[in-house]
Design a protein around this motif. Sequence first.
Motif, mmCIF file in Angstrom:
data_model
loop_
_atom_site.group_PDB
_atom_site.id
_atom_site.type_symbol
_atom_site.label_atom_id
_atom_site.label_comp_id
_atom_site.label_asym_id
_atom_site.label_seq_id
_atom_site.Cartn_x
_atom_site.Cartn_y
_atom_site.Cartn_z
ATOM 1 N N ASP A 1 14.562 77.692 -52.777
ATOM 2 C CA ASP A 1 15.726 77.187 -52.357
ATOM 3 C C ASP A 1 16.784 78.099 -51.951
ATOM 4 O OD1 ASP A 1 14.738 74.649 -53.077
ATOM 5 O OD2 ASP A 1 15.641 74.741 -54.935
ATOM 6 N N ARG A 2 16.769 79.503 -52.573
ATOM 7 C CA ARG A 2 17.807 80.541 -51.983
ATOM 8 C C ARG A 2 17.325 81.327 -50.765
ATOM 9 N NH1 ARG A 2 20.209 83.123 -49.882
ATOM 10 N NH2 ARG A 2 21.780 84.730 -50.615
ATOM 11 N N ALA A 3 16.131 81.491 -50.672
ATOM 12 C CA ALA A 3 15.496 82.231 -49.505
ATOM 13 C C ALA A 3 16.054 81.769 -48.176
ATOM 14 C CB ALA A 3 14.122 82.590 -49.676
ATOM 15 N N GLY A 4 16.157 82.705 -47.488
ATOM 16 C CA GLY A 4 16.937 82.338 -46.052
ATOM 17 C C GLY A 4 16.763 83.440 -44.979
ATOM 18 N N ASP A 5 17.568 83.040 -44.008
ATOM 19 C CA ASP A 5 17.623 84.386 -43.022
ATOM 20 C C ASP A 5 18.643 85.392 -43.180
ATOM 21 O OD1 ASP A 5 15.867 82.582 -41.460
ATOM 22 O OD2 ASP A 5 17.359 81.737 -40.290
ATOM 23 N N ASP A 6 19.594 85.032 -44.453
ATOM 24 C CA ASP A 6 20.291 86.036 -44.532
ATOM 25 C C ASP A 6 19.917 87.225 -45.693
ATOM 26 O OD1 ASP A 6 20.242 83.984 -46.651
ATOM 27 O OD2 ASP A 6 21.926 84.965 -47.683
ATOM 28 N N VAL A 7 18.660 86.955 -46.067
ATOM 29 C CA VAL A 7 18.174 87.876 -46.863
ATOM 30 C C VAL A 7 17.175 88.805 -46.203
ATOM 31 C CG1 VAL A 7 16.527 88.219 -48.751
ATOM 32 C CG2 VAL A 7 17.863 86.049 -48.782
ATOM 33 N N ALA A 8 17.561 90.429 -46.390
ATOM 34 C CA ALA A 8 16.851 91.346 -45.865
ATOM 35 C C ALA A 8 15.840 91.627 -46.874
ATOM 36 C CB ALA A 8 17.988 92.518 -45.546
ATOM 37 N N MET A 9 15.735 91.660 -47.902
ATOM 38 C CA MET A 9 15.023 92.233 -48.907
ATOM 39 C C MET A 9 14.780 91.244 -50.320
ATOM 40 S SD MET A 9 14.864 95.787 -50.859
ATOM 41 C CE MET A 9 15.188 95.464 -52.539
ATOM 42 N N LEU A 10 13.573 90.936 -50.385
ATOM 43 C CA LEU A 10 13.307 90.077 -51.606
ATOM 44 C C LEU A 10 12.607 91.024 -52.500
ATOM 45 C CD1 LEU A 10 13.218 87.320 -53.073
ATOM 46 C CD2 LEU A 10 11.427 86.476 -51.472
ATOM 47 N N VAL B 1 11.075 92.926 -66.474
ATOM 48 C CA VAL B 1 11.545 93.672 -67.428
ATOM 49 C C VAL B 1 11.395 93.237 -68.964
ATOM 50 C CG1 VAL B 1 13.956 92.265 -67.447
ATOM 51 C CG2 VAL B 1 14.069 94.736 -67.993
ATOM 52 N N ARG B 2 11.001 91.940 -69.050
ATOM 53 C CA ARG B 2 10.522 91.678 -70.349
ATOM 54 C C ARG B 2 8.916 91.878 -70.658
ATOM 55 N NH1 ARG B 2 14.070 87.212 -72.135
ATOM 56 N NH2 ARG B 2 16.152 88.029 -71.842
ATOM 57 N N GLY B 3 8.266 92.479 -69.726
ATOM 58 C CA GLY B 3 6.892 92.896 -69.969
ATOM 59 C C GLY B 3 6.070 91.612 -69.585
ATOM 60 N N CYS B 4 6.651 90.675 -68.944
ATOM 61 C CA CYS B 4 5.719 89.524 -68.463
ATOM 62 C C CYS B 4 5.036 90.154 -66.979
ATOM 63 C CB CYS B 4 6.545 88.388 -68.122
ATOM 64 S SG CYS B 4 7.295 87.642 -69.669
ATOM 65 N N ILE B 5 3.572 89.456 -67.116
ATOM 66 C CA ILE B 5 2.966 89.830 -65.751
ATOM 67 C C ILE B 5 3.306 88.648 -64.794
ATOM 68 C CG2 ILE B 5 0.773 89.750 -64.711
ATOM 69 C CD1 ILE B 5 -0.331 91.209 -67.062
ATOM 70 N N GLU B 6 3.860 88.905 -63.631
ATOM 71 C CA GLU B 6 4.307 87.747 -62.811
ATOM 72 C C GLU B 6 3.027 87.120 -62.087
ATOM 73 O OE1 GLU B 6 7.793 86.981 -61.770
ATOM 74 O OE2 GLU B 6 6.468 85.375 -61.226
ATOM 75 N N GLU B 7 2.898 85.816 -62.105
ATOM 76 C CA GLU B 7 1.570 84.975 -61.908
ATOM 77 C C GLU B 7 1.861 84.605 -60.507
ATOM 78 O OE1 GLU B 7 1.137 82.314 -64.979
ATOM 79 O OE2 GLU B 7 1.033 83.495 -66.499
ATOM 80 N N ARG B 8 2.983 84.501 -59.904
ATOM 81 C CA ARG B 8 3.116 83.763 -58.409
ATOM 82 C C ARG B 8 3.497 84.846 -57.515
ATOM 83 N NH1 ARG B 8 5.807 78.082 -58.942
ATOM 84 N NH2 ARG B 8 5.080 78.201 -56.743
ATOM 85 N N LEU B 9 2.952 86.067 -57.590
ATOM 86 C CA LEU B 9 3.643 87.060 -56.579
ATOM 87 C C LEU B 9 3.178 86.800 -55.109
ATOM 88 C CD1 LEU B 9 2.712 90.688 -58.281
ATOM 89 C CD2 LEU B 9 5.024 89.480 -57.737
ATOM 90 N N ALA B 10 2.204 86.287 -54.876
ATOM 91 C CA ALA B 10 1.357 85.515 -53.541
ATOM 92 C C ALA B 10 2.647 84.630 -53.073
ATOM 93 C CB ALA B 10 0.287 85.120 -53.484
ATOM 94 N N ALA B 11 2.942 83.878 -53.877
ATOM 95 C CA ALA B 11 4.104 82.844 -53.527
ATOM 96 C C ALA B 11 5.355 83.438 -53.001
ATOM 97 C CB ALA B 11 4.365 81.647 -54.358
ATOM 98 N N ILE B 12 5.753 84.598 -53.698
ATOM 99 C CA ILE B 12 6.934 85.184 -53.447
ATOM 100 C C ILE B 12 6.822 86.078 -52.188
ATOM 101 C CG2 ILE B 12 8.814 86.950 -54.114
ATOM 102 C CD1 ILE B 12 7.883 86.144 -57.089
ATOM 103 N N GLY B 13 5.676 86.390 -51.930
ATOM 104 C CA GLY B 13 5.309 87.204 -50.746
ATOM 105 C C GLY B 13 5.328 86.360 -49.416
ATOM 106 N N ASP B 14 4.913 85.031 -49.563
ATOM 107 C CA ASP B 14 4.895 83.963 -48.630
ATOM 108 C C ASP B 14 6.087 83.830 -48.260
ATOM 109 O OD1 ASP B 14 2.276 84.074 -48.491
ATOM 110 O OD2 ASP B 14 2.018 82.013 -49.700
ATOM 111 N N LEU B 15 7.204 83.504 -49.146
ATOM 112 C CA LEU B 15 8.567 83.124 -49.024
ATOM 113 C C LEU B 15 9.324 84.323 -48.418
ATOM 114 C CD1 LEU B 15 9.965 81.881 -52.328
ATOM 115 C CD2 LEU B 15 9.691 80.593 -50.224
#
Length: 442
Positions: A201-210, A217-231
């Motif tokens: 919902d937040r991602a958009g043309d105004d974002v230069a870097m994601l 930072v909590r030690g969790c392995i991020e499970e949806r990196l590919a989805a973030i990469g697609d965004l």
Amino acid sequence: MSRANGTPYAPHTDEETAAMLAEIGVDDEEALFDIPDAVAFDGEFGIDPRTEREIRDECARIFARNDDLTEFLGRGHYGHYVPSVVDHLADRAEFLTSYTQYQPEVSQGFLQALFEYQSMLVELTGLDVANCSMYDAATALGEAATLADRVRSTSGDTVLVPEQLREGKRAVLENYCDGADLTVETYPMADGTADVDALADRAGDDVAMLYAESPTVRGCIEERLAAIGDLADETDALFVLGSDVVALSVLESPAAVGADVVVGEAGSLGLPTAYGMGLGIFACSDDFLRQVPGRLVGASEDADGDRAYTLTLQTREQHIRKERATSNICTNQAWVALRAAIHAATLGPDGLVDLANDCVREAADLADRIDGLSGAKAPVHDRHHFREFAVRVDQPAPAVAEDLEAEGFAVHAIGDHLLQVCVTDLNAGKTDGLVAAFEEVL
């Protein structure tokens, strides 16, 4: 220190100093400096001259005042056992010079070591290019933000980061962004990892870097990196992934999830826990080769056809025109990178994977044992963890951390009822004591 009190550290005698001053035509050493009166110190420092032995004894007394705690701290500082071969090789005189060891063509041995370090990062990240180190993870992240500002066609000036980001890293990033007229904003986290739906919902043309992290930072392995990469790809933002050099050996390849740049910390290899000194990694795709901050070491051939190493690219302002420089970062962590490369080579690919798997297994085992205690829940986040995890306690967390400290164990209090615990091969043998201490204080 005067000669009368022991071996002098200063290399010149009074006679030699006088001869040099006479040669250049000044009366004393103060004439060599032009220090404004407003900031000049004109007095005695009050430091009594001492012998080397007296200084050693005094330092020993000061160090003895430190608490003898077993640390389960983490949050950016991770200690692993460093084989003695790292000290023996890194302390060789060829690597310890009075000036930077990376002059073009001169220091073939050191340049080769840095080339091997870069090659290790390329293999771990799956990206095309890695530089030969940054100060630490925070400066690497800041450099990634300014790179995004240069290379993205989007007109936006927003840098999106997780709301749960280590405080020091966030502060350094904001310093970088302030100078580049970028704005740092956050996106929500859900159960220790990115809230990808809210991020969409937040991602958009105004974002230069994601920016995303795995482990978080909590030690969790991020499970949806590919989805973030697609965004990031859909909005033409630079996708920057923060990770850890040990974790990269078992996590999904950053290149496979669409990362444009990988930053992070490599000081967990080759260094003891330093709480300040770091080793920043910076790797990216070939598209940004000429935008990489710092230095790149390349391999070539000399006139006789023998393999030779040289500094291939330096885009800092000390080497090229200021207007064309990509960074004003002054130096790198060449010797620390050397130590990391030696440590990684000593472990070998299988040893590095074994170490990473231990980080997953030991964190899960310790969390399970703490979870079995009355008044505690661990891990708080229902995720796979790497080295560290959050613990919810019924009592106020700062008080529990203080009580654990009295029992000889250091952990972080990260919220009113939240602690964070980190386990590695260095403290894994002390987990029985930590669990017993938890049981005592809860």
